[in-house]
Scaffold this active site. Structure first.
Site, PDB file in Angstrom:
ATOM      1  N   LYS A 158      15.006 -17.298  18.668  1.00  0.00           N
ATOM      2  CA  LYS A 158      14.929 -16.189  17.715  1.00  0.00           C
ATOM      3  C   LYS A 158      16.028 -15.129  17.947  1.00  0.00           C
ATOM      4  CE  LYS A 158       9.972 -16.732  16.874  1.00  0.00           C
ATOM      5  NZ  LYS A 158       8.693 -15.994  16.693  1.00  0.00           N
TER       6      LYS A 158
ATOM      7  N   TYR B 279       7.304 -19.009   7.111  1.00  0.00           N
ATOM      8  CA  TYR B 279       6.124 -18.331   7.639  1.00  0.00           C
ATOM      9  C   TYR B 279       5.074 -18.070   6.561  1.00  0.00           C
ATOM     10  CZ  TYR B 279       8.164 -17.491  12.274  1.00  0.00           C
ATOM     11  OH  TYR B 279       8.664 -17.636  13.546  1.00  0.00           O
TER      12      TYR B 279
ATOM     13  N   PHE C 176       1.515  -8.302   9.886  1.00  0.00           N
ATOM     14  CA  PHE C 176       2.838  -8.322  10.504  1.00  0.00           C
ATOM     15  C   PHE C 176       3.858  -9.162   9.728  1.00  0.00           C
ATOM     16  CE2 PHE C 176       0.216 -11.561  12.660  1.00  0.00           C
ATOM     17  CZ  PHE C 176       0.970 -12.707  12.428  1.00  0.00           C
TER      18      PHE C 176
ATOM     19  N   ARG D  17       5.162 -26.139  23.558  1.00  0.00           N
ATOM     20  CA  ARG D  17       4.295 -24.952  23.539  1.00  0.00           C
ATOM     21  C   ARG D  17       4.003 -24.484  24.971  1.00  0.00           C
ATOM     22  NH1 ARG D  17       2.738 -23.591  18.548  1.00  0.00           N
ATOM     23  NH2 ARG D  17       0.837 -22.503  19.119  1.00  0.00           N
TER      24      ARG D  17
ATOM     25  N   THR E  34       2.009 -16.755  22.717  1.00  0.00           N
ATOM     26  CA  THR E  34       2.738 -15.954  21.719  1.00  0.00           C
ATOM     27  C   THR E  34       3.038 -14.552  22.245  1.00  0.00           C
ATOM     28  OG1 THR E  34       1.581 -17.160  19.974  1.00  0.00           O
ATOM     29  CG2 THR E  34       2.630 -15.091  19.341  1.00  0.00           C
TER      30      THR E  34
ATOM     31  N   ARG F 256       8.685 -17.308  27.099  1.00  0.00           N
ATOM     32  CA  ARG F 256       8.259 -15.983  26.626  1.00  0.00           C
ATOM     33  C   ARG F 256       7.967 -15.030  27.781  1.00  0.00           C
ATOM     34  NH1 ARG F 256       4.760 -18.758  21.853  1.00  0.00           N
ATOM     35  NH2 ARG F 256       6.220 -18.522  20.134  1.00  0.00           N
TER      36      ARG F 256
ATOM     37  N   ASN G 283       9.596 -12.491  20.261  1.00  0.00           N
ATOM     38  CA  ASN G 283       9.099 -13.348  21.349  1.00  0.00           C
ATOM     39  C   ASN G 283       9.978 -14.569  21.620  1.00  0.00           C
ATOM     40  OD1 ASN G 283       8.368 -14.815  19.110  1.00  0.00           O
ATOM     41  ND2 ASN G 283       6.242 -15.136  19.726  1.00  0.00           N
TER      42      ASN G 283
ATOM     43  N   HIS H 223      10.161 -20.038  18.774  1.00  0.00           N
ATOM     44  CA  HIS H 223       9.093 -20.610  17.945  1.00  0.00           C
ATOM     45  C   HIS H 223       9.036 -22.101  18.214  1.00  0.00           C
ATOM     46  CE1 HIS H 223       6.703 -21.834  14.469  1.00  0.00           C
ATOM     47  NE2 HIS H 223       7.560 -22.842  14.391  1.00  0.00           N
TER      48      HIS H 223
ATOM     49  N   GLU I  65       8.645 -28.496   9.113  1.00  0.00           N
ATOM     50  CA  GLU I  65       9.612 -27.501   9.591  1.00  0.00           C
ATOM     51  C   GLU I  65      10.973 -28.149   9.850  1.00  0.00           C
ATOM     52  OE1 GLU I  65       6.254 -24.549  11.607  1.00  0.00           O
ATOM     53  OE2 GLU I  65       7.627 -25.619  12.931  1.00  0.00           O
TER      54      GLU I  65
HETATM   55  P1  CMP Z   1       5.722 -17.816  16.055  1.00  0.00           P
HETATM   56  O1  CMP Z   1       5.297 -18.841  17.034  1.00  0.00           O
HETATM   57  O2  CMP Z   1       7.090 -17.901  15.503  1.00  0.00           O
HETATM   58  O3  CMP Z   1       4.696 -17.841  14.840  1.00  0.00           O
HETATM   59  C1  CMP Z   1       4.326 -16.710  14.095  1.00  0.00           C
HETATM   60  C2  CMP Z   1       4.929 -15.458  14.639  1.00  0.00           C
HETATM   61  O4  CMP Z   1       4.335 -14.271  14.199  1.00  0.00           O
HETATM   62  C3  CMP Z   1       4.750 -15.424  16.129  1.00  0.00           C
HETATM   63  O5  CMP Z   1       5.557 -16.384  16.750  1.00  0.00           O
HETATM   64  C4  CMP Z   1       5.078 -13.986  16.457  1.00  0.00           C
HETATM   65  O6  CMP Z   1       6.455 -13.777  16.647  1.00  0.00           O
HETATM   66  C5  CMP Z   1       4.636 -13.295  15.186  1.00  0.00           C
HETATM   67  N1  CMP Z   1       3.455 -12.492  15.446  1.00  0.00           N
HETATM   68  C6  CMP Z   1       2.244 -12.933  15.766  1.00  0.00           C
HETATM   69  N2  CMP Z   1       1.410 -11.891  15.938  1.00  0.00           N
HETATM   70  C7  CMP Z   1       2.130 -10.776  15.727  1.00  0.00           C
HETATM   71  C8  CMP Z   1       1.831  -9.402  15.766  1.00  0.00           C
HETATM   72  N3  CMP Z   1       0.602  -8.965  16.059  1.00  0.00           N
HETATM   73  N4  CMP Z   1       2.818  -8.540  15.493  1.00  0.00           N
HETATM   74  C9  CMP Z   1       4.055  -8.992  15.161  1.00  0.00           C
HETATM   75  N5  CMP Z   1       4.398 -10.307  15.116  1.00  0.00           N
HETATM   76  C10 CMP Z   1       3.441 -11.181  15.400  1.00  0.00           C
END
Ligand code: CMP
Length: 140
Positions: free
Chosen positions: A11, A51, A59, A87, A93, A104, A114, A117, A128
């Site tokens: 990212k 997404y 968010f 994962r 996450t 992470r 983070n 993905h 994807e």
């Molecule tokens: P990802 O695995 O890319 O899948 C969905 C993304 O949403 C996740 O990683 C985070 O980067 C983002 N995400 C999830 N929860 C939150 C949150 N509470 N605030 C902001 N971003 C979020």
């Protein structure tokens, strides 16, 4: 164990800090092979499509803005049990909840920024990968 493919994004928070190589080293050390990779700027439309499952989440807007804020590295990873394995390599996450030595835990700045993905299931992995890669861009 089954050889699988999964989709990964390094990212914008990670590319901004020049961490592509460090993250790729963690991926390869886990036994996953990077069989497709390109550095791109994704469009707002691509991010919203990617997404779309999170469209109703509070968010969502912040997530889309972040994902288009800088370059990302999109990847196809291959290996035994690649979806679950990646994962594990990424960690939870929320970096505060991620296990030690995960991408992470080591690199992420926050739950939003983070660093990585990874697909969560075989059907999403296939979808994807198809969104970002043509067949001839994946070389196993
Ligand atoms: P990802 O695995 O890319 O899948 C969905 C993304 O949403 C996740 O990683 C985070 O980067 C983002 N995400 C999830 N929860 C939150 C949150 N509470 N605030 C902001 N971003 C979020």
């Amino acid at each position: 164990m089954a050889i699988e493919r999964t989709f990964s994004i390094i990212k914008p928070d990670a590319t901004a800090r020049n961490l592509t190589g460090a993250i790729n080293a963690m991926i390869e050390q886990a036994g996953l092979r990077i069989i497709g990779q390109k550095r791109v700027r994704i469009t707002r439309q691509q991010a919203e499509t990617f997404y779309s499952v999170h469209r109703e989440r509070p968010f969502f807007k912040e997530l889309v803005e972040f994902m288009i804020s800088g370059p990302v590295v999109v990847q196809v990873l291959e290996g035994d049990n690649a979806i679950a394995k990646y994962r594990d390599v990424m960690g939870a996450t929320d970096p505060a909840k991620a296990a030690a030595n995960t991408i992470r835990k080591v690199h992420a700045k926050s739950i939003g920024e983070n660093s990585a993905h990874g697909s969560d299931a075989p059907d999403t992995a296939a979808k994807e990968i198809a969104q970002f890669f043509a067949g001839n861009e994946i070389v196993g």
